[in-house]
Write a protein that holds these residues in place. Structure first.
Motif, mmCIF file in Angstrom:
data_model
loop_
_atom_site.group_PDB
_atom_site.id
_atom_site.type_symbol
_atom_site.label_atom_id
_atom_site.label_comp_id
_atom_site.label_asym_id
_atom_site.label_seq_id
_atom_site.Cartn_x
_atom_site.Cartn_y
_atom_site.Cartn_z
ATOM 1 N N ARG A 60 -2.477 31.242 -14.892
ATOM 2 C CA ARG A 60 -3.756 31.245 -15.596
ATOM 3 C C ARG A 60 -4.404 29.867 -15.592
ATOM 4 N NH1 ARG A 60 -3.943 33.346 -21.670
ATOM 5 N NH2 ARG A 60 -3.981 31.142 -22.224
ATOM 6 N N ALA A 61 -3.606 28.816 -15.581
ATOM 7 C CA ALA A 61 -4.176 27.465 -15.538
ATOM 8 C C ALA A 61 -4.963 27.266 -14.246
ATOM 9 C CB ALA A 61 -3.064 26.421 -15.652
ATOM 10 N N ASN A 62 -4.404 27.767 -13.148
ATOM 11 C CA ASN A 62 -5.113 27.678 -11.866
ATOM 12 C C ASN A 62 -6.387 28.516 -11.899
ATOM 13 O OD1 ASN A 62 -5.218 27.266 -8.770
ATOM 14 N ND2 ASN A 62 -5.222 29.484 -8.978
ATOM 15 N N SER A 93 -14.249 39.425 -17.475
ATOM 16 C CA SER A 93 -15.491 39.746 -16.777
ATOM 17 C C SER A 93 -15.563 39.015 -15.436
ATOM 18 C CB SER A 93 -16.707 39.391 -17.637
ATOM 19 O OG SER A 93 -16.790 37.990 -17.862
ATOM 20 N N TYR A 94 -15.012 37.807 -15.369
ATOM 21 C CA TYR A 94 -14.970 37.059 -14.108
ATOM 22 C C TYR A 94 -14.104 37.795 -13.092
ATOM 23 C CZ TYR A 94 -13.878 33.312 -10.793
ATOM 24 O OH TYR A 94 -13.700 32.564 -9.650
ATOM 25 N N ILE A 95 -12.932 38.258 -13.538
ATOM 26 C CA ILE A 95 -12.036 38.994 -12.641
ATOM 27 C C ILE A 95 -12.698 40.290 -12.182
ATOM 28 C CG2 ILE A 95 -9.833 40.229 -12.519
ATOM 29 C CD1 ILE A 95 -8.711 38.143 -14.490
ATOM 30 N N GLU A 96 -13.343 40.985 -13.121
ATOM 31 C CA GLU A 96 -14.023 42.234 -12.765
ATOM 32 C C GLU A 96 -15.123 41.981 -11.741
ATOM 33 O OE1 GLU A 96 -16.412 45.967 -14.908
ATOM 34 O OE2 GLU A 96 -15.728 44.249 -16.101
ATOM 35 N N ARG A 97 -15.870 40.905 -11.931
ATOM 36 C CA ARG A 97 -16.948 40.575 -11.008
ATOM 37 C C ARG A 97 -16.408 40.301 -9.605
ATOM 38 N NH1 ARG A 97 -18.526 36.194 -13.348
ATOM 39 N NH2 ARG A 97 -19.632 37.302 -14.975
ATOM 40 N N THR A 215 -8.355 45.419 -14.468
ATOM 41 C CA THR A 215 -7.491 45.431 -15.653
ATOM 42 C C THR A 215 -6.057 45.104 -15.261
ATOM 43 O OG1 THR A 215 -8.885 47.099 -16.713
ATOM 44 C CG2 THR A 215 -6.650 46.831 -17.573
ATOM 45 N N ILE A 216 -5.599 45.693 -14.157
ATOM 46 C CA ILE A 216 -4.246 45.414 -13.650
ATOM 47 C C ILE A 216 -4.128 43.954 -13.267
ATOM 48 C CG2 ILE A 216 -2.604 45.942 -11.813
ATOM 49 C CD1 ILE A 216 -3.796 48.770 -11.734
ATOM 50 N N LEU A 217 -5.142 43.433 -12.599
ATOM 51 C CA LEU A 217 -5.116 42.035 -12.173
ATOM 52 C C LEU A 217 -5.139 41.099 -13.376
ATOM 53 C CD1 LEU A 217 -5.124 40.127 -9.757
ATOM 54 C CD2 LEU A 217 -7.614 40.323 -9.677
ATOM 55 N N ALA A 218 -5.935 41.431 -14.386
ATOM 56 C CA ALA A 218 -6.032 40.584 -15.581
ATOM 57 C C ALA A 218 -4.707 40.502 -16.322
ATOM 58 C CB ALA A 218 -7.124 41.112 -16.510
ATOM 59 N N GLU A 219 -3.912 41.565 -16.254
ATOM 60 C CA GLU A 219 -2.614 41.565 -16.943
ATOM 61 C C GLU A 219 -1.676 40.501 -16.374
ATOM 62 O OE1 GLU A 219 -1.329 45.573 -16.537
ATOM 63 O OE2 GLU A 219 -2.626 46.335 -18.146
ATOM 64 N N HIS A 220 -1.896 40.145 -15.122
ATOM 65 C CA HIS A 220 -1.079 39.097 -14.500
ATOM 66 C C HIS A 220 -1.336 37.742 -15.162
ATOM 67 C CE1 HIS A 220 1.047 36.907 -11.367
ATOM 68 N NE2 HIS A 220 -0.029 36.167 -11.152
#
Length: 362
Positions: A60-62, A93-97, A215-220
């Motif tokens: 997440r820092a990266n 929202s950034y990941i979704e975009r 959503t799956i990606l954000a969980e990482h």
């Protein structure tokens, strides 16, 4: 002639039983297969994003560095405001975009993902049909061949498609003796089923997913999302309900949360980690007593749950941000960068590229 008609009648009955069996089973398979296609595709898209985009290859820092770079490149204060006030929502929202851009960029990438998942799962079903047939066809002493065939079939698909065996009780007593004919009929019916789904997938979009790829990606990148009460920076612990104090590496100017010097409308541009080494005091509300920064834990929650070590180093990124968006920050909080909150001349000289270069090195 009588024997011929009797055999013909039995053959017709068998064919009818197989047709009934195949139609019933494929009617159960079709919605289960459709769900499985979208579930697998969502996972595949998330994995593809992690493999191809630097934003998602690490922790997440990266990802935060990538987001801060994006914000600086956009130079949109509204985006910054969303990020500062609701960091978790902005991350999502950034990941979704990024996911939507990757899948819906005009290259039919989403359709290719879906069709790839369908072909893979279709292959799994064909293999299950073949294996179940091989296991059952030689068991001439068994009268419950269809029940056994269904047991094997559902067992083979258990890890890829949710097809409960209990939902197939209605056909397990069909009079089916020609297992190889059953296998052939299933293969033909499955081709038609696959062709129907391919046509349906052509109209699919991101709303078709029950569980979104983003959503799956954000969980990482899950973890603690508590924000520093002074400057709003997010705790860097990777566990959501972690033990011990909240903490982070770099604090930010307290002006980002609207902190001002008492009795004035002048921003506080100091960072919390330098304030805790000062002789200054703070309070969040007029009805609260003053607490020296040095003993900030005495103020109780939420500040008492944070570990803020004395450190005067401030990232060039936030110096650039304060200088660049001075007018917008003053309008947002109805305060001014004057007096003790005067922006140092050196901050104005920091370029965006210098700020980003330091950010990436850190």
């Amino acid at each position: 002639i009588e024997d011929f008609f009797q055999c013909f009648q039995i053959s017709c009955q068998g064919a009818t039983s197989i047709t009934t069996f195949v139609v019933f089973l494929c009617d159960k398979i079709e919605p289960a297969l459709s769900r499985a296609v979208f579930e697998r595709t969502a996972r595949d898209i998330a994995e593809d994003m992690k493999n191809k985009f630097p934003d998602f290859k690490s922790n997440r820092a990266n990802l935060e560095v990538c987001i801060l770079r994006y914000l600086a490149e956009q130079e949109n204060f509204e985006y910054f405001k969303q990020y500062l006030t609701s960091p978790k929502q902005f991350f999502q929202s950034y990941i979704e975009r990024r996911v939507k851009s990757h899948c819906l960029d005009g290259s039919s990438r989403l359709r290719m993902f879906l069709e790839s998942s369908l072909e893979s799962l279709y292959g799994n079903i064909l293999s299950a049909v073949s294996l179940s047939t091989q296991i059952v066809k030689d068991k001439k002493d068994r009268e419950d061949k269809i029940s056994l065939w269904l047991d094997e079939f559902c067992g083979e698909l258990a890890e890829v498609i949710n097809l409960p065996r209990s939902e197939l009780k209605g056909i397990e007593h069909q009079e089916v003796t020609d297992i190889e004919f059953l296998s052939s009929a299933m293969a033909k019916s499955l081709i038609d089923l696959r062709d129907r789904l391919i046509k349906e997938l052509a109209d699919a979009d991101m709303s078709s997913f029950s569980r979104q790829p983003h959503t799956i990606l954000a969980e990482h990148f899950s973890g603690c999302w508590q924000q520093c009460p002074f400057c709003g920076a997010v705790c860097t612990n990777t566990m959501q309900n972690h033990d011990g104090d909240h903490q982070l590496v770099f604090h930010r100017p307290q002006a980002l949360t609207g902190f001002k010097w008492y009795g004035t409308d002048h921003f506080v541009i100091d960072i919390c980690s330098s304030s805790v080494a000062s002789d200054c005091s703070f309070r969040f509300h007029d009805y609260q007593p003053w607490t020296p920064y040095r003993t900030y834990r005495n103020a109780g929650p939420p500040v008492s749950t944070w570990r803020i070590l004395p450190d005067s180093s401030m990232q060039a990124y936030w110096k650039w941000f304060v200088s660049h968006f001075r007018t917008q920050l003053e309008a947002l909080y109805s305060q001014k960068f004057q007096g003790k909150g005067e922006i140092p001349y050196a901050w104005h000289r920091i370029t965006k590229q210098e700020a980003l270069s330091e950010l990436e090195r850190c």
